[in-house]
Write an enzyme that holds these catalytic residues in place. Structure first.
Site, PDB file in Angstrom:
ATOM      1  CE  LYS A   1      -2.229   3.378   2.359  1.00  0.00           C
ATOM      2  NZ  LYS A   1      -1.869   4.273   1.307  1.00  0.00           N
TER       3      LYS A   1
ATOM      4  N   GLY B   1       6.847   4.844   8.251  1.00  0.00           N
ATOM      5  CA  GLY B   1       6.050   6.072   8.257  1.00  0.00           C
ATOM      6  C   GLY B   1       6.133   6.768   9.602  1.00  0.00           C
TER       7      GLY B   1
ATOM      8  CD  GLU C   1      -1.093  11.257  14.050  1.00  0.00           C
ATOM      9  OE1 GLU C   1      -0.288  11.969  13.433  1.00  0.00           O
ATOM     10  OE2 GLU C   1      -2.326  11.447  14.052  1.00  0.00           O
TER      11      GLU C   1
ATOM     12  N   GLY D   1       2.178   4.598  13.024  1.00  0.00           N
ATOM     13  CA  GLY D   1       2.783   3.348  13.513  1.00  0.00           C
ATOM     14  C   GLY D   1       2.088   2.848  14.768  1.00  0.00           C
TER      15      GLY D   1
ATOM     16  CD  GLU E   1      13.279   0.651   9.854  1.00  0.00           C
ATOM     17  OE1 GLU E   1      13.664   1.714  10.387  1.00  0.00           O
ATOM     18  OE2 GLU E   1      14.007  -0.331   9.697  1.00  0.00           O
TER      19      GLU E   1
ATOM     20  CB  CYS F   1      13.443   8.847   8.946  1.00  0.00           C
ATOM     21  SG  CYS F   1      14.269   7.682   7.863  1.00  0.00           S
TER      22      CYS F   1
ATOM     23  CD  GLU G   1      10.073  12.615  11.516  1.00  0.00           C
ATOM     24  OE1 GLU G   1       8.891  12.254  11.628  1.00  0.00           O
ATOM     25  OE2 GLU G   1      10.966  11.893  11.031  1.00  0.00           O
TER      26      GLU G   1
END
Ligand code: NAD
Length: 495
Positions: free
Chosen positions: A176, A229, A232, A234, A251, A285, A382
Site C-alpha cells: 500500500k 512512516g 502516530e 505506527g 520504521e 528520517c 520531527e
C-alpha cells in the site's frame, strides 16, 4: 494522462467503486496521473490473492536460487529503465533529477541486487544432539502474507526495503503506497507482471491509509506488517494489529543529532551538515536536524554553515543544477512554515530562505535556527522539512545527554579527528546508526535499524531478511525406539 488500476493477482483491475484520485506534481501542482481509490473490499481481494499464493506453496517452496532469479530480473528492468523510473519519481515527488537517478533509483537497484544474492544464503545454524536421543536443526521459513505500507518520502526505495526482501525469502506481499506518491510502485508492479512472477505474489492497492492501510492491519489473513512512516500511524497500526497477533516491523520517525567537536575538520563538517540536514529537503528520517557544535568552534562553524546554506539552489527539479525541489504537498509546506514560526519564538533565526519567487509548487528554501533549549519543540519534534537547528555545547558528557534526550533513535553522527572520542560516542549514542565524519550513507549490506520510539526491526542487510522469516526447530529422533528414555515421565514406569 495515464490512469493506473489496482494490481491484484497479476491483473490490473478497477476498484469496486471505480473512484479515481489525482496524483499531483508538487513542483507545478499539475495532475500527472490518476489512480484508483481502493476500498476495504479491494484490499480484501488483494489479501486473498496473496494468501492463496502463499498457501499454495509454489512461491514459498521455490528454491532460493529461482526466487533470487525473479528478483534479479526485476532489478534488470529497473536498471534498463533507470532514467524512466527516475523521471517518474521526480514528477511525483519533486526531487531533483540528480538525486532521483543517481541516488533514489540507483540505490534501490543496488538494494534489489543485494537482496537477491543474500536471500540465497539465509542460514539455519545449530545442528547438534542437544538432547542425546535426537538431532536438532533450524530452518528459516517465510512468515506468510506481508503487508508493506510505505511513506511518500522515498516511494520506490521503500518498496525496495519493505516488499522486495519479503518476497526474496518466500513471502507474498500486498503493498500500500502513500497516496501522494504511488507511481513508481505501480510501475514496479508492471515490471513484476512482465517478469512473470507467479500470480498473487506481489499485489498493489492504492487508496487511503484509513481504509486500505487499516484493513491490512486488521486482517487475520495478513501475517506481518512492514510499516515505514510516522510514529502516530505506527502506533495506530500496532494497536489495530494486536487483535490479530501479527508480526510488526516499524520504521518510524527520526531526529538525528550531528555532533561537531572542537577538533573537527570544519569545512568537512559544515559541508556534511548541509548534506545531512537538507537531504531530500529535510524530508528524511535520518536528516541531521539537531546540529550540536562545541563552543570553541561554534562561531566559525556557524559562519561556514550559513555561507553554504545560502548557496543552495532551490527550483526546477528537472535542472541538473538544482539542489532542492519543492516539499511534497501544500500541507507539508504549511506544517514546516508553522514550525519556523515556532522556532522564531524558541530561538534565533540565523537564515530564512522563505518561499517567495515561485509561480507555483510547494517550494520552501532552507531556514537555519539557533536555540539553547534542548527541550524546545523544534529540537524535539520531527519537522520533516529544510529547517536544521543549531545548538552549542561545552563538554562530551553534556552533548551525549542532549543528543540522547529525544524519543527518536535512528541516525546520528559525530565529527572529530579523535578516534577515542568517536568510539566513545559510537558506544554512548542511543541511535541505530552512528556515522563518524559523514552523515547518511547506508550500504545495502548494513542494517538500518531503529532504537527507542523510532521503532524496531531492520531494513536493508541480512537482518532485514531475518525479519521476514521465522526460525523453525526441526528435531529428528535418532534412536528408532518405540519407547524413548524419557517417556516414563509422562506414561508408565521408570526403566
Ligand atoms: P504516514 O505515517 O503519514 O504514512 C505512511 C503510510 O501509512 C502511507 O502509506 C499512509 O497512507 C499509511 N497510513 C496512513 N494512515 C494509516 C492508518 N490509519 N492505517 C494504516 N496505514 C495508514 O507517513 P508519511 O508522512 O508518508 O512519511 C513520513 C514519515 O515516515 C516520517 O515520520 C518519517 O520519519 C518516516 N520515515 C521513516 C523511515 C525509516 O526508515 N524509519 C523512512 C522513511 C520515512
Amino acid at each position: 494522462m495515464k490512469s493506473y488500476d489496482l494490481f491484484i493477482d497479476n491483473e490490473w483491475v478497477k476498484s469496486e467503486r471505480e473512484e479515481e484520485q489525482k496524483v499531483i506534481n508538487p513542483a507545478n501542482e499539475e495532475t500527472i496521473a490518476l489512480i484508483q481509490k481502493g476500498s476495504r473490499e479491494d484490499t480484501r481481494a488483494a489479501i486473498d490473492a496473496a494468501r492463496t499464493a502463499f498457501d499454495s506453496g509454489e512461491w514459498a517452496r521455490l528454491s532460493p536460487v529461482f526466487r533470487a532469479d525473479y528478483v534479479m530480473k526485476l532489478a534488470k528492468v529497473l536498471e534498463e529503465n533507470l532514467t524512466r523510473y527516475g523521471e517518474l519519481e521526480l514528477q511525483n515527488t519533486g526531487k531533483p533529477i540528480k538525486q532521483v537517478i543517481d541516488y533514489d533509483v540507483a540505490y534501490t537497484l543496488d538494494n534489489l541486487k543485494f537482496f537477491a544474492g543474500a536471500s540465497r544464503v539465509i542460514d539455519g545454524v545449530a545442528t547438534n544432539e542437544y538432547i542425546p536421543d535426537g538431532t536438532s536443526m533450524l530452518r528459516r521459513d517465510p512468515v506468510g502474507v506481508v503487508a508493506a505500507i510505505t511513506p511518500w518520502n522515498y516511494p520506490l526505495m521503500m518498496v525496495g526495503w519493505r516488499a522486495i526482501p519479503a518476497l526474496a525469502v518466500g513471502n507474498t506481499v500486498v503493498v500500500k503506497p502513500a497516496s501522494y506518491t504511488p507511481l513508481t510502485t505501480l510501475e514496479l508492479a508492471d515490471a513484476v507482471s512482465k517478469v512473470g512472477f507467479p500470480k498473487g505474489v506481489f499485489n498493489v492497492v492504492t487508496g487511503s491509509g484509513a481504509e486500505v492501510g487499516e484493513e491490512l492491519a486488521r486482517s487475520d489473513k495478513v501475517d506481518m506488517i512492514a510499516f515505514t512512516g510516522s510514529n502516530e500511524v505506527g502506533r495506530r497500526i500496532s494497536n489495530i494489529a494486536s487483535s490479530s497477533v501479527k508480526r510488526l516491523s516499524l520504521e518510524l520517525g527520526g531526529k538525528a543529532p550531528f555532533i561537531v567537536f572542537d577538533d573537527a575538520d570544519l569545512d568537512a563538517a559544515s559541508e556534511g551538515a548541509v548534506i545531512g540536514g537538507l537531504i531530500n529537503n529535510g524530508q528524511d528520517c535520518s536528516a541531521a536536524t539537531r546540529i550540536y557544535v562545541q563552543e570553541g568552534v561554534f562561531e566559525k562553524f556557524k559562519k561556514l554553515l550559513i555561507e553554504k546554506v545560502r548557496k543552495i539552489r532551490v527550483g526546477d527539479p528537472t535542472d541538473m543544477k538544482t539542489d532542492l525541489g519543492p516539499l511534497i504537498s501544500k500541507d507539508q509546506q504549511t506544517r514546516v512554515k508553522e514550525y519556523i514560526e515556532i522556532g522564531k519564538k524558541e530561538g534565533d533565526v540565523l537564515y530564512e530562505g522563505g518561499s517567495e519567487g515561485f509561480k507555483s509548487g510547494f517550494f520552501l528554501k532552507p531556514t537555519l535556527i539557533f536555540t539553547d533549549d534542548n527541550r524546545a519543540r523544534i529540537v524535539q519534534e520531527e519537522i520533516f522539512g529544510p529547517v536544521p537547528v543549531l545548538l552549542k555545547f561545552k563538554t562530551y558528557q553534556e552533548v551525549i545527554e542532549k543528543a540522547n534526550d529525544v524519543m527518536y533513535g535512528l541516525g546520528s553522527s559525530v565529527w572529530t579527528k579523535n578516534v577515542r572520542l568517536a568510539m566513545l560516542a559510537a558506544r554512548d549514542l542511543r541511535f541505530g546508526t552512528v556515522w563518524v565524519n559523514d552523515h547518511a550513507p547506508i550500504p545495502s549490506e548494513m542494517p538500518w535499524s531503529p532504537m527507542k520510539k523510532s521503532g524496531y526491526g531492520a531494513s536493508t542487510s541480512r537482518y532485514s531478511l531475518e525479519e521476514f522469516t521465522t526460525v523453525k526447530h526441526v528435531y529428528v529422533d535418532l534412536t528408532g525406539l518405540v519407547r524413548k528414555s524419557w517417556h516414563y515421565q509422562i506414561y508408565g514406569d521408570k526403566p
